[in-house]
Scaffold this motif. Structure first.
Motif, PDB file in Angstrom:
ATOM      1  N   ILE A  72      -2.812 -49.323  28.460  1.00  0.00           N
ATOM      2  CA  ILE A  72      -2.707 -50.267  29.570  1.00  0.00           C
ATOM      3  C   ILE A  72      -1.288 -50.806  29.502  1.00  0.00           C
ATOM      4  O   ILE A  72      -0.914 -51.506  28.555  1.00  0.00           O
ATOM      5  CB  ILE A  72      -3.729 -51.412  29.451  1.00  0.00           C
ATOM      6  CG1 ILE A  72      -5.137 -50.880  29.180  1.00  0.00           C
ATOM      7  CG2 ILE A  72      -3.658 -52.295  30.691  1.00  0.00           C
ATOM      8  CD1 ILE A  72      -5.705 -49.965  30.225  1.00  0.00           C
ATOM      9  N   VAL A  77      -1.669 -47.425  34.135  1.00  0.00           N
ATOM     10  CA  VAL A  77      -2.635 -47.063  33.097  1.00  0.00           C
ATOM     11  C   VAL A  77      -2.413 -45.589  32.822  1.00  0.00           C
ATOM     12  O   VAL A  77      -2.345 -44.783  33.750  1.00  0.00           O
ATOM     13  CB  VAL A  77      -4.090 -47.316  33.554  1.00  0.00           C
ATOM     14  CG1 VAL A  77      -5.069 -46.847  32.486  1.00  0.00           C
ATOM     15  CG2 VAL A  77      -4.308 -48.790  33.886  1.00  0.00           C
ATOM     16  N   VAL A  95       0.068 -56.173  34.986  1.00  0.00           N
ATOM     17  CA  VAL A  95      -1.103 -56.498  34.168  1.00  0.00           C
ATOM     18  C   VAL A  95      -0.673 -57.410  33.021  1.00  0.00           C
ATOM     19  O   VAL A  95       0.337 -57.168  32.369  1.00  0.00           O
ATOM     20  CB  VAL A  95      -1.742 -55.213  33.601  1.00  0.00           C
ATOM     21  CG1 VAL A  95      -2.860 -55.545  32.626  1.00  0.00           C
ATOM     22  CG2 VAL A  95      -2.253 -54.328  34.722  1.00  0.00           C
ATOM     23  N   SER A  97      -3.451 -58.830  30.948  1.00  0.00           N
ATOM     24  CA  SER A  97      -4.489 -58.664  29.937  1.00  0.00           C
ATOM     25  C   SER A  97      -5.498 -57.623  30.389  1.00  0.00           C
ATOM     26  O   SER A  97      -5.601 -57.311  31.584  1.00  0.00           O
ATOM     27  CB  SER A  97      -5.192 -59.989  29.620  1.00  0.00           C
ATOM     28  OG  SER A  97      -5.958 -60.422  30.714  1.00  0.00           O
ATOM     29  N   SER A  98      -6.229 -57.111  29.417  1.00  0.00           N
ATOM     30  CA  SER A  98      -7.208 -56.070  29.698  1.00  0.00           C
ATOM     31  C   SER A  98      -8.227 -56.037  28.582  1.00  0.00           C
ATOM     32  O   SER A  98      -7.918 -56.392  27.441  1.00  0.00           O
ATOM     33  CB  SER A  98      -6.500 -54.716  29.802  1.00  0.00           C
ATOM     34  OG  SER A  98      -7.421 -53.682  30.004  1.00  0.00           O
ATOM     35  N   VAL A 106     -12.828 -50.363  32.293  1.00  0.00           N
ATOM     36  CA  VAL A 106     -11.812 -51.256  31.731  1.00  0.00           C
ATOM     37  C   VAL A 106     -11.509 -52.335  32.758  1.00  0.00           C
ATOM     38  O   VAL A 106     -11.332 -52.050  33.948  1.00  0.00           O
ATOM     39  CB  VAL A 106     -10.510 -50.486  31.405  1.00  0.00           C
ATOM     40  CG1 VAL A 106      -9.405 -51.440  30.996  1.00  0.00           C
ATOM     41  CG2 VAL A 106     -10.754 -49.473  30.317  1.00  0.00           C
ATOM     42  N   SER A 107     -11.467 -53.576  32.315  1.00  0.00           N
ATOM     43  CA  SER A 107     -11.094 -54.705  33.169  1.00  0.00           C
ATOM     44  C   SER A 107      -9.594 -54.936  33.050  1.00  0.00           C
ATOM     45  O   SER A 107      -9.036 -54.884  31.953  1.00  0.00           O
ATOM     46  CB  SER A 107     -11.844 -55.961  32.730  1.00  0.00           C
ATOM     47  OG  SER A 107     -11.326 -57.099  33.381  1.00  0.00           O
ATOM     48  N   LEU A 108      -8.937 -55.187  34.178  1.00  0.00           N
ATOM     49  CA  LEU A 108      -7.507 -55.474  34.217  1.00  0.00           C
ATOM     50  C   LEU A 108      -7.297 -56.815  34.911  1.00  0.00           C
ATOM     51  O   LEU A 108      -7.879 -57.054  35.974  1.00  0.00           O
ATOM     52  CB  LEU A 108      -6.768 -54.389  35.001  1.00  0.00           C
ATOM     53  CG  LEU A 108      -6.993 -52.950  34.555  1.00  0.00           C
ATOM     54  CD1 LEU A 108      -6.497 -51.983  35.615  1.00  0.00           C
ATOM     55  CD2 LEU A 108      -6.313 -52.702  33.233  1.00  0.00           C
ATOM     56  N   THR A 109      -6.478 -57.677  34.345  1.00  0.00           N
ATOM     57  CA  THR A 109      -6.139 -58.950  34.970  1.00  0.00           C
ATOM     58  C   THR A 109      -4.646 -58.965  35.234  1.00  0.00           C
ATOM     59  O   THR A 109      -3.853 -58.704  34.317  1.00  0.00           O
ATOM     60  CB  THR A 109      -6.512 -60.142  34.066  1.00  0.00           C
ATOM     61  OG1 THR A 109      -7.880 -60.040  33.697  1.00  0.00           O
ATOM     62  CG2 THR A 109      -6.262 -61.463  34.781  1.00  0.00           C
ATOM     63  N   TYR A 117     -10.912 -53.311  38.168  1.00  0.00           N
ATOM     64  CA  TYR A 117     -11.626 -52.528  37.165  1.00  0.00           C
ATOM     65  C   TYR A 117     -11.274 -51.064  37.339  1.00  0.00           C
ATOM     66  O   TYR A 117     -11.087 -50.594  38.454  1.00  0.00           O
ATOM     67  CB  TYR A 117     -13.141 -52.735  37.293  1.00  0.00           C
ATOM     68  CG  TYR A 117     -13.505 -54.189  37.159  1.00  0.00           C
ATOM     69  CD1 TYR A 117     -13.716 -54.750  35.904  1.00  0.00           C
ATOM     70  CD2 TYR A 117     -13.594 -55.015  38.277  1.00  0.00           C
ATOM     71  CE1 TYR A 117     -14.016 -56.092  35.765  1.00  0.00           C
ATOM     72  CE2 TYR A 117     -13.895 -56.357  38.154  1.00  0.00           C
ATOM     73  CZ  TYR A 117     -14.106 -56.893  36.895  1.00  0.00           C
ATOM     74  OH  TYR A 117     -14.386 -58.226  36.767  1.00  0.00           O
TER      75      TYR A 117
END
Length: 126
Positions: A72, A77, A95, A97-98, A106-109, A117
Motif C-alpha cells: 500500500i 496499490v 493514502v 492508513s490501511s 483491504v481498507s484504505l483511508t 476498499y
C-alpha cells in the motif's frame, strides 16, 4: 537516516537510507520486517538479510499475499511477486492508513478521511 539492527547488543546489520519518518517494523516468528520510505526489508536470521522490494513511491504499509507482497503506497496499490511488480492500481488520492479486513479485502483511508476498499480477488476498488 542510519538504520542499525542489533541482536543481544551486537550489531547485525545497518544501512543508510532516505526516509522522511522512522521506519515501521514488525516481527513474526524469527523474521524482522521493516520498511523505509522506498524499501521492504526482511531480516530472517542473524546472517540473512533480504531487501525484498525497492520501489519509486513511499510505502505506507504492506501485507503478505499468496504470490508475494501487497504494498500500500501513497498513491497506488502494488502486487509484487519475486521482486517484480505484477499488478498496480493507481489511486485518486493519497493514502495515509490501511488495514486488512480479511483475506480478500483491504481498507484504505485517504488524507481527507475517506474510506475505500480493495477487493483482492479481482483488484477492484469499492
Amino acid at each position: 537516516m542510519k538504520i542499525a539492527v542489533q541482536v543481544d547488543g551486537g550489531e547485525l546489520w545497518e544501512t543508510e537510507d532516505y526516509s522522511w519518518r522512522d521506519p515501521p517494523f514488525g516481527i513474526s516468528g524469527s523474521v524482522l520486517f521493516l520498511w523505509t520510505a522506498r524499501k521492504l526489508i526482511l531480516i530472517c536470521s542473524s546472517e540473512v538479510v533480504h531487501i525484498e522490494v525497492i520501489i519509486d513511491e513511499d510505502i505506507i504499509i504492506f501485507f503478505p499475499h499468496e504470490s508475494g507482497w501487497l504494498l500500500i503506497c501513497e498513491t497506488s496499490v502494488r502486487l509484487v511477486c519475486k521482486g517484480e511488480e505484477a499488478s498496480r492500481i493507481e489511486l485518486g488520492s493519497v493514502v495515509v492508513s490501511s488495514y486488512l479486513i480479511d483475506d480478500d479485502v483491504v481498507s484504505l483511508t485517504d488524507e481527507e478521511g475517506k474510506f475505500s476498499y480493495l477487493n483482492l480477488s479481482n483488484y477492484e476498488l469499492f
